[in-house]
Design an enzyme around this catalytic site. Structure first.
Site, short mmCIF file in Angstrom:
data_model
loop_
_atom_site.label_atom_id
_atom_site.label_comp_id
_atom_site.label_asym_id
_atom_site.label_seq_id
_atom_site.Cartn_x
_atom_site.Cartn_y
_atom_site.Cartn_z
N ASN A 43 4.25 0.85 2.10
CA ASN A 43 4.16 -0.27 3.05
C ASN A 43 4.25 -1.60 2.33
O ASN A 43 3.52 -1.84 1.37
CB ASN A 43 2.83 -0.21 3.79
N LYS B 66 11.69 3.02 5.83
CA LYS B 66 11.73 4.46 5.50
C LYS B 66 13.08 4.81 4.89
O LYS B 66 13.19 5.73 4.08
CB LYS B 66 11.48 5.28 6.75
N ARG C 133 0.85 -1.20 0.00
CA ARG C 133 0.00 0.00 0.00
C ARG C 133 0.88 1.24 0.00
O ARG C 133 1.71 1.41 0.88
CB ARG C 133 -0.93 0.03 1.21
N ARG D 76 -8.04 7.38 4.73
CA ARG D 76 -8.09 7.51 6.19
C ARG D 76 -8.03 8.98 6.54
O ARG D 76 -7.27 9.73 5.93
CB ARG D 76 -6.90 6.81 6.85
N SER E 299 -3.30 -2.79 5.98
CA SER E 299 -4.65 -3.08 6.46
C SER E 299 -5.70 -2.15 5.88
O SER E 299 -5.40 -1.23 5.14
CB SER E 299 -4.67 -3.04 7.98
N GLU F 80 4.55 7.21 2.64
CA GLU F 80 5.39 6.02 2.82
C GLU F 80 4.88 4.91 1.92
O GLU F 80 3.76 4.97 1.43
CB GLU F 80 5.39 5.55 4.28
N LYS G 187 11.66 10.23 11.18
CA LYS G 187 11.08 8.88 11.22
C LYS G 187 12.11 7.79 11.52
O LYS G 187 13.13 7.71 10.85
CB LYS G 187 10.46 8.55 9.86
N GLU H 216 6.92 0.62 11.93
CA GLU H 216 5.63 0.63 11.27
C GLU H 216 4.51 0.65 12.30
O GLU H 216 4.71 0.31 13.45
CB GLU H 216 5.47 -0.65 10.43
N GLY H 217 3.34 1.03 11.83
CA GLY H 217 2.16 0.85 12.66
C GLY H 217 1.67 2.11 13.37
O GLY H 217 0.70 2.07 14.11
#
Ligand code: ADP
Ligand code: MG
Ligand code: MG
Length: 481
Positions: free
Chosen positions: A144, A314, A126, A457, A149, A142, A372, A376-377
């Site tokens: 992924n 990253k 993604r 989002r 998800s 970024e 950064k 992740e997350g």
């Protein structure tokens, strides 16, 4: 600056009496749900969502969709490790981030030592963007490569907003939006990508199984289940769900190929799909690491294998912003330009000339940047004015574990309503667009490369981060303008 787009202007009493019950019941009926924080199994609530779709320029949306297959291929090439580039960069990074990148790298080396019998890999990716408010160009936040998800719930929120629009809930019986409110097909396109891998694993295998590796106390079960049910409905492929710690208890490996089987049914696992294993907290003990190795060296296809996971740091994103580096993977200049146009400046914080510039900006003009780490997350970044203090407390020889990224400035939107639990918020929001993609490849060839839907989002303008599961954001949909 905020955009005041057109949203239905519904008085609070009517909102509470009509639109909210309508929305809650649609969400619960259709599984637009998520477990609350610290949940009991029998508790669910609707996933954090917006009440209305958020306007997004068609131009920005389509340009993000159009570039996805190029991104899929770029990251597949990096993972194929042509010229040993990913290996070299990961070795350097592993020294600085020994706690996680270093451990994944060591595990990969062990896997190589034990022998990797399966050469096929599935990338379920993604690419996330914010739309720059001045140019309306998409800029990548970024990329992924592990455990992406909301492909399941994204479809549902588009369906919710279409339902509310078409039934006249937004506007006293008539349609409020005349423009298109697209519905992401990620719920079925992600299943299609997984199915392509299962088919390639062994076209004649009867009853192949997909193993979803999930977190303990996973709150986002229903997002994953949507994909699982689509796999069954559309391709007749069954799935099991297990945590990293349960791998040895519930599966076994057989013969010199190291084929992976389900213990209870002796069915062969064709694909291991990771929805966990992206953060240090997913590895509770040495057992989790041992089990990750068992999976990596098994004959099942991994989505993703360790190298593909490692291509998504990253640091790799930062290195790709250099055209010379990018040209190692993309020959065609106009294709390269398209990728480059999605980047903002990202600096290393090392002793190279670019790194020295990065250090200067981090300390002297931090308000333009986000710092950064290789995590992740959500919830891991350091923003703006906090950067100098943070760096001053970090030994200089560890600064290379971070990258400094220019902040993208999206328009904030006023007039939408965010529902979280049983609360309703009317604050300005910022929206992040994610584009899904699936790619099946081995060391030299690509067998399947497809766009796989999208996700919007949104988060409050006042918050730096936007992770939904991390508790910062909500799932939204788009009205194209
Ligand atoms: P993670 O892998 O933890 O999701 P991200 O790079 O996506 O890390 O950063 C988390 C959040 O921080 C993003 O969803 C976004 O809201 C914000 N963010 C990250 N980079 C930028 C940027 N360059 N400009 C503006 N906001 C950013
Ligand atoms: Mg992110
Ligand atoms: Mg991420």
């Amino acid at each position: 600056m905020t955009t005041n787009c057109s949203f239905p202007n519904i008085p609070d009493d009517r909102l509470k009496r009509e639109l909210l019950p309508e929305t809650y019941q649609w969400c619960l009926t259709n599984g637009l749900v998520m477990y609350p924080i610290n949940f009991q199994q029998e508790q669910t609530m609707i996933a954090p969502v917006t009440l209305y779709p958020t306007p997004l320029p068609r131009r920005s949306f389509e340009s993000a969709e159009d570039v996805q297959k190029i991104y899929n291929e770029l990251y597949a090439k990096i993972s194929q490790d042509s010229g040993g580039w990913l290996t070299n960069e990961t070795i350097k990074l592993a020294n600085f981030d020994s706690e996680f990148t270093g451990k994944l790298w060591k595990l990969y080396l062990e896997a190589v030592k034990n022998g990797i019998t399966q050469k096929l890999k599935l990338g379920v990716f993604r690419s996330d963007y914010l739309v720059d408010k001045r140019s309306t160009d998409i800029k990548q936040v970024e990329f992924n490569t592990v455990s992406v998800s909301f492909g399941g719930l994204s479809t549902k929120v588009g369906q919710l907003h279409n339902y509310l629009n078409e039934t006249g809930s937004y506007s006293l019986g008539t349609k409020f939006y005349q423009q298109e409110i697209p519905t992401s097909e990620s719920d079925s396109l992600l299943a299609k990508g997984l199915a392509a891998a299962v088919k390639k694993y062994d076209p004649v295998l009867e009853n192949p199984i997909v193993a979803f590796i999930t977190q303990d106390n996973e709150r986002n079960v229903f997002d994953q289940r949507v994909i699982e049910y689509n796999l069954l409905k559309e391709y007749g492929i069954r799935s099991i769900r297990l945590t990293l710690d349960e791998v040895q208890e519930r599966t076994y490996v057989k013969d010199e190929k190291r084929r992976l089987f389900v213990k209870s049914s002796d069915q062969e696992i064709a694909l291991v799909y990771f929805r966990a294993g992206y953060s240090p907290t997913d590895f509770k003990s040495q057992i989790s690491w041992d089990n990750r190795l068992v999976l990596e060296t098994s004959y099942a296809i991994k989505a993703p294998d360790l190298m593909t996971q490692l291509s998504g740091t990253k640091k790799i994103q930062q290195l790709l912003t250099d055209e010379l580096t990018l040209s190692k993977f993309i020959d065609d200049e106009s294709t390269r330009r398209r990728i480059l146009s999605t980047f903002v400046k990202i600096y290393p914080l090392d002793d190279t000339p670019l790194g020295k510039q990065g250090k200067k900006f981090a300390l002297e003009s931090p308000h333009k940047y986000v710092l950064k780490p290789q995590r992740e997350g959500g919830g891991n970044n350091i923003y703006k004015g906090d950067i100098p203090d943070f760096l001053n407390k970090t030994p200089v020889d560890q600064w290379s574990a971070y990258v400094l990224m220019e902040l993208i400035e999206p328009n904030s939107t006023e007039g939408n309503i965010v529902l979280r639990g049983n609360e309703m918020f009317k604050e300005p929001i910022l929206s992040e667009l994610g584009i899904f993609g699936c790619i099946l490849f081995n060391e030299t060839e690509v067998f399947y490369n497809e766009y796989a839907g999208w996700l919007l989002r949104s988060k409050f303008n006042s918050s730096n981060e936007g992770g939904v599961a991390a508790g910062f954001g909500c799932v939204d949909s788009i009205v194209l303008v």
